[in-house]
Motif scaffolding. Structure first.
Motif, short mmCIF file in Angstrom:
data_model
loop_
_atom_site.label_atom_id
_atom_site.label_comp_id
_atom_site.label_asym_id
_atom_site.label_seq_id
_atom_site.Cartn_x
_atom_site.Cartn_y
_atom_site.Cartn_z
N TYR A 22 0.83 -1.20 0.00
CA TYR A 22 0.00 0.00 0.00
C TYR A 22 0.86 1.25 0.00
O TYR A 22 0.60 2.21 -0.75
N ALA A 25 2.01 1.49 -3.60
CA ALA A 25 0.98 1.49 -4.64
C ALA A 25 -0.05 2.61 -4.49
O ALA A 25 -0.86 2.81 -5.40
N LYS A 26 -0.04 3.36 -3.40
CA LYS A 26 -0.98 4.48 -3.26
C LYS A 26 -0.52 5.70 -4.05
O LYS A 26 -1.30 6.61 -4.30
N ASP A 27 0.72 5.70 -4.49
CA ASP A 27 1.28 6.81 -5.25
C ASP A 27 0.64 6.86 -6.64
O ASP A 27 0.75 5.91 -7.41
N PRO A 28 -0.03 7.95 -7.00
CA PRO A 28 -0.70 8.03 -8.31
C PRO A 28 0.26 8.04 -9.50
O PRO A 28 -0.17 7.87 -10.64
N GLY A 31 0.86 3.31 -10.20
CA GLY A 31 -0.13 2.40 -10.77
C GLY A 31 -0.64 2.75 -12.14
O GLY A 31 -0.60 1.92 -13.05
N ALA A 38 -4.23 3.69 -8.48
CA ALA A 38 -3.55 3.76 -7.19
C ALA A 38 -4.41 3.08 -6.13
O ALA A 38 -5.64 3.17 -6.16
N HIS A 39 -3.76 2.39 -5.20
CA HIS A 39 -4.49 1.71 -4.13
C HIS A 39 -5.03 2.74 -3.14
O HIS A 39 -4.40 3.76 -2.86
N LYS A 40 -6.21 2.43 -2.60
CA LYS A 40 -6.87 3.35 -1.68
C LYS A 40 -6.72 2.96 -0.21
O LYS A 40 -7.00 3.75 0.68
N SER A 45 -4.83 -3.40 -0.93
CA SER A 45 -3.54 -4.01 -1.28
C SER A 45 -3.52 -5.49 -0.90
O SER A 45 -3.01 -6.32 -1.65
#
Length: 179
Positions: A22, A25-28, A31, A38-40, A45
């Motif tokens: 997470y 992967a939350k970085d816009p 992804g 991007a993960h929220k 995740s």
């Protein structure tokens, strides 16, 4: 199974990796360039690990020096791959933004290419990138991939279509680089 390079260890994903996934992967910027939103949340995740990252030949990329998870690399077989034959895998990879520009993506990708040809007997490895993803384009150029075609329909992500450039590395070209 674990695969190693000079600086990296590629290991199967574990559910315990969800929080770190997470964080990356939350970085816009990460992804969408690779074809996923991007993960929220860490829960999302975890679900991604359970539903797709636990697939065979999909690896978490760890730095050996500090045992830090920095990205993902994998080989996808079958009808979801952009390859011409189901036995020819599609290579995919992404690295967290903080680690861009340090050669980790080409190093992890080269490890999986060697694995595909030497261990899995593949005759070709395919790799794609979305138009505009110059970082991924450069990785594929460094690794010796050759252009095959551009699919203008590519994928639709977040409401817009991303044309997809498809490239291939054939066994004979890989063998020449090994000599």
């Amino acid at each position: 199974m674990e695969l190693t390079t000079e600086r990296l260890c590629l290991k199967p994903w574990q559910e315990a990796d969800a929080a770190r996934l997470y964080d990356l992967a939350k970085d816009p910027a990460v992804g969408p360039a690779a074809g996923w939103p991007a993960h929220k949340s860490a829960e999302e995740s975890l679900q991604v690990i359970r539903e797709s990252l636990k697939d065979a030949e999909t690896y978490a990329v760890w730095r050996k020096a500090d045992k830090l998870l920095i990205g993902c690399a994998g080989l996808k077989f079958g009808e979801d791959a952009c390859s011409e034959k189901g036995s020819e895998p599609e290579l995919g990879y992404w690295i967290g933004r903080e680690y861009w520009g340090q050669g980790y993506a080409p190093e992890a990708a080269a490890c999986l290419i060697d694995h595909a040809f030497a261990d899995l007997g593949s005759q070709a490895v395919w790799c794609c990138y979305y138009e505009g993803n110059d970082k991924s384009k450069r990785v594929q150029e460094k690794l010796g991939f050759s252009y095959v075609r551009t699919d203008p329909k590519g994928d639709t992500l977040l409401g817009y279509t991303l044309p997809e450039v498809e490239n291939v590395l054939r066994r004979e070209d890989w063998e020449k680089k090994q000599a």
